[in-house]
Design an enzyme around this catalytic site. Structure first.
Site, PDB file in Angstrom:
ATOM      1  N   LYS A 108       2.421  -3.558   6.543  1.00 49.17           N
ATOM      2  CA  LYS A 108       2.774  -3.683   5.117  1.00 49.17           C
ATOM      3  C   LYS A 108       4.277  -3.461   4.932  1.00 49.17           C
ATOM      4  CE  LYS A 108      -1.275  -4.475   3.260  1.00 49.17           C
ATOM      5  NZ  LYS A 108      -1.566  -5.775   2.610  1.00 49.17           N
ATOM      6  N   TYR A 166      -1.414  -0.385  10.558  1.00 54.76           N
ATOM      7  CA  TYR A 166      -1.719  -1.060   9.277  1.00 54.76           C
ATOM      8  C   TYR A 166      -0.567  -0.858   8.289  1.00 54.76           C
ATOM      9  CZ  TYR A 166      -3.276  -1.427   4.497  1.00 54.76           C
ATOM     10  OH  TYR A 166      -3.331  -1.711   3.161  1.00 54.76           O
ATOM     11  N   SER A 223       0.834  -1.211   0.000  1.00 57.38           N
ATOM     12  CA  SER A 223       0.000   0.000   0.000  1.00 57.38           C
ATOM     13  C   SER A 223       0.859   1.248   0.000  1.00 57.38           C
ATOM     14  CB  SER A 223      -0.889  -0.008   1.257  1.00 57.38           C
ATOM     15  OG  SER A 223      -1.468   1.268   1.451  1.00 57.38           O
TER      16      SER A 223
HETATM   17  C1  WQD Z   1      -9.346  10.062   0.584  1.00 57.85           C
HETATM   18  C2  WQD Z   1      -9.542  11.567   0.750  1.00 57.85           C
HETATM   19  C3  WQD Z   1      -9.723  12.252   3.052  1.00 57.85           C
HETATM   20  C4  WQD Z   1     -13.516  10.143   3.767  1.00 57.85           C
HETATM   21  C5  WQD Z   1      -6.846   5.028   2.626  1.00 57.85           C
HETATM   22  C6  WQD Z   1      -5.862   4.214   3.383  1.00 57.85           C
HETATM   23  C7  WQD Z   1      -4.883   3.565   2.458  1.00 57.85           C
HETATM   24  C8  WQD Z   1      -5.572   2.844   1.338  1.00 57.85           C
HETATM   25  C9  WQD Z   1      -6.595   3.728   0.635  1.00 57.85           C
HETATM   26  C10 WQD Z   1      -5.415   0.508   1.988  1.00 57.85           C
HETATM   27  C11 WQD Z   1      -8.728  12.162   1.904  1.00 57.85           C
HETATM   28  C12 WQD Z   1     -11.031  12.519   2.306  1.00 57.85           C
HETATM   29  C13 WQD Z   1     -12.366  10.654   3.177  1.00 57.85           C
HETATM   30  C14 WQD Z   1     -14.538  11.034   4.188  1.00 57.85           C
HETATM   31  C15 WQD Z   1     -13.220  12.879   3.378  1.00 57.85           C
HETATM   32  N1  WQD Z   1      -6.165   1.652   1.823  1.00 57.85           N
HETATM   33  N2  WQD Z   1     -12.238  11.978   2.983  1.00 57.85           N
HETATM   34  N3  WQD Z   1     -14.356  12.382   3.973  1.00 57.85           N
HETATM   35  O1  WQD Z   1      -6.955   8.024   3.507  1.00 57.85           O
HETATM   36  O2  WQD Z   1      -6.115   8.428   1.149  1.00 57.85           O
HETATM   37  O3  WQD Z   1      -6.180   6.114   2.025  1.00 57.85           O
HETATM   38  O4  WQD Z   1      -7.466   4.232   1.648  1.00 57.85           O
HETATM   39  O5  WQD Z   1      -4.283   0.314   1.613  1.00 57.85           O
HETATM   40  O6  WQD Z   1      -4.176   2.662   3.255  1.00 57.85           O
HETATM   41  O7  WQD Z   1      -5.118   5.081   4.210  1.00 57.85           O
HETATM   42  O8  WQD Z   1      -8.299   7.265   1.495  1.00 57.85           O
HETATM   43  O9  WQD Z   1     -10.671   7.393   0.916  1.00 57.85           O
HETATM   44  O10 WQD Z   1     -10.016   7.521   3.382  1.00 57.85           O
HETATM   45  O11 WQD Z   1      -9.536   9.460   1.879  1.00 57.85           O
HETATM   46  O12 WQD Z   1     -13.080  14.105   3.198  1.00 57.85           O
HETATM   47  O13 WQD Z   1     -15.609  10.611   4.750  1.00 57.85           O
HETATM   48  O14 WQD Z   1     -10.914  11.819   1.081  1.00 57.85           O
HETATM   49  O15 WQD Z   1      -9.410  13.319   3.942  1.00 57.85           O
HETATM   50  O16 WQD Z   1      -8.313  13.463   1.521  1.00 57.85           O
HETATM   51  P1  WQD Z   1      -6.844   7.565   2.109  1.00 57.85           P
HETATM   52  P2  WQD Z   1      -9.704   7.860   1.965  1.00 57.85           P
END
Ligand code: WQD
Length: 357
Positions: free
Chosen positions: A152, A148, A124
């Protein structure tokens, strides 16, 4: 010769199974349904028209894993199985270290015992932590910021040591950026437990009215519109990246790391707009405080995968949102049918052989 897919009923695993079957591979799938549903297994066959062996097993159960290697001619393994929620990992780190690391050790020890030394590992972009600069290349600094991500990173280091100890191994480590979307059929897709942590499934559930509005985590980042920027990649493009990596490990030895991203970043507000166009639904949202641990900007430099694997992400943000919407609209509660798992065997249909835990 078959390819063993651990966690093959999961979001990325199921999409990879579809592409492997479509490409003519024989697959054997293992899953314990901790992060997935049996219905996904049925849908893989419905989409491809192909049958395959499925084992309802936990990777930590070494005896049952050995039986899979004894009963099947396994040529290579694609290892998806693992716990994967960043936020949850902060609260239950021991479960994450135990499950993710020990299951990988059991898998590698069993592979070694049966002389199967071709492995594609699901890593990841969280191993990069808070990147100093973007785009992120494979030799960017590594500093996971949560349990997490640390599992990895530790597994990546274990695999590097494994290769140093025996250069007959052939290992591809794939660092995913932000997988979203679904197979064009709308039959398989992302089915998070409870309230989604990730942006796209949350937006999709707002669109179908399951959730009231989206909380946008901060709009004061140094980005065009102040909201977080990420490298969203279509899950089918990601699945096809696994087929390229599988070919790589089949025809060569060595260990390599590849970023699987598009190389383009989109902000939260841009994702909301794209999804509203794709779905025809208004997505109400409100700006709230930033989420602890979030970085402002994260997107990949995908050149190495393009040059070494001959792989590039082809699907754009509109197709990602259209496909995500089709899945959600066709499956308002995800894989709600929870096919009953009977002991000693669970046969969702006559096409599957399954060995109970
Ligand atoms: C994306 C953007 C949030 C939810 C995660 C894991 C990573 C991988 C992919 C496994 C960010 C914003 C999010 C919400 C929001 N998974 N957001 N409101 O954090 O980049 O990565 O998923 O490997 O390990 O960390 O993805 O989809 O949570 O967030 O504003 O309700 O959307 O701040 O900018 P992230 P995400």
């Amino acid at each position: 010769m078959a390819i063993l897919i651990t966690g093959g009923a999961g979001y990325i695993g199921s999409h990879t199974c579809v592409e492997l079957l479509n490409a003519g591979y024989e697959i054997v799938v293992l899953d314990n349904f901790i992060n997935s549903k049996p219905e996904a297994i049925k849908r893989i066959t419905e989409i491809t028209g192909c049958t395959f062996k499925f084992y309802y097993n936990d990777l930590l159960d070494k005896k049952s894993l050995e039986e899979i290697f004894l009963e099947n001619k396994i040529e290579a393994v694609i290892h998806f199985a693992g716990l994967k929620a960043v936020g949850e990992s902060v609260y239950i780190p021991l479960q994450y270290y135990h499950n993710n690391i020990l299951s990988t050790l059991v898998l590698c020890e069993t592979m070694k015992k049966y002389n199967v030394k071709k492995l594609v590992f699901s890593s990841s972009a969280t191993v990069y932590g808070a990147p100093e600069k973007c785009p992120i290349s494979e030799n960017s600094p590594l500093r996971a910021l949560n349990p997490y991500g640390r599992t990895k990173l530790m597994i990546e280091e274990i695999l590097q040591d494994l290769y140093v100890s025996d250069t007959n191994w052939s290992i591809s480590i794939l660092r995913y950026f932000n997988p979203i979307g679904a197979h064009e059929s709308g039959q398989i897709g992302e089915d998070p437990h409870g309230v989604p942590n990730n942006l796209m499934p949350y937006i999709a559930q707002v669109a179908i009215g399951k959730l009231k509005e989206l909380n946008v985590f901060g709009d004061q980042y140094s980005t065009n519109d102040g909201t977080g920027v990420r490298d969203y990649i279509h899950v089918v493009d990601l699945a096809l990246g696994h087929l390229r990596a599988l070919e790589k490990v089949t025809y060569s030895t060595g260990i390599e790391v590849y970023n699987l991203g598009t190389g383009k970043g989109y902000s939260v507000l841009e994702m909301i707009s794209a999804f509203e166009i794709a779905s025809g639904k208004k997505i109400p949202y409100k700006i709230v405080d930033p989420r602890p641990g979030d970085v402002a900007v994260c997107y990949a430099d995908p050149v190495k995968a393009m040059e070494s694997l001959g792989w590039i992400a082809k699907k754009g943000i509109n197709e990602m949102c259209e496909d995500a919407w089709r899945w959600q609209n066709k499956n308002k509660n995800g894989y709600e049918k929870n096919l009953h798992i009977e002991s000693p065997h669970f046969i969702p249909s006559e096409d599957f052989l399954i060995r109970s835990k």
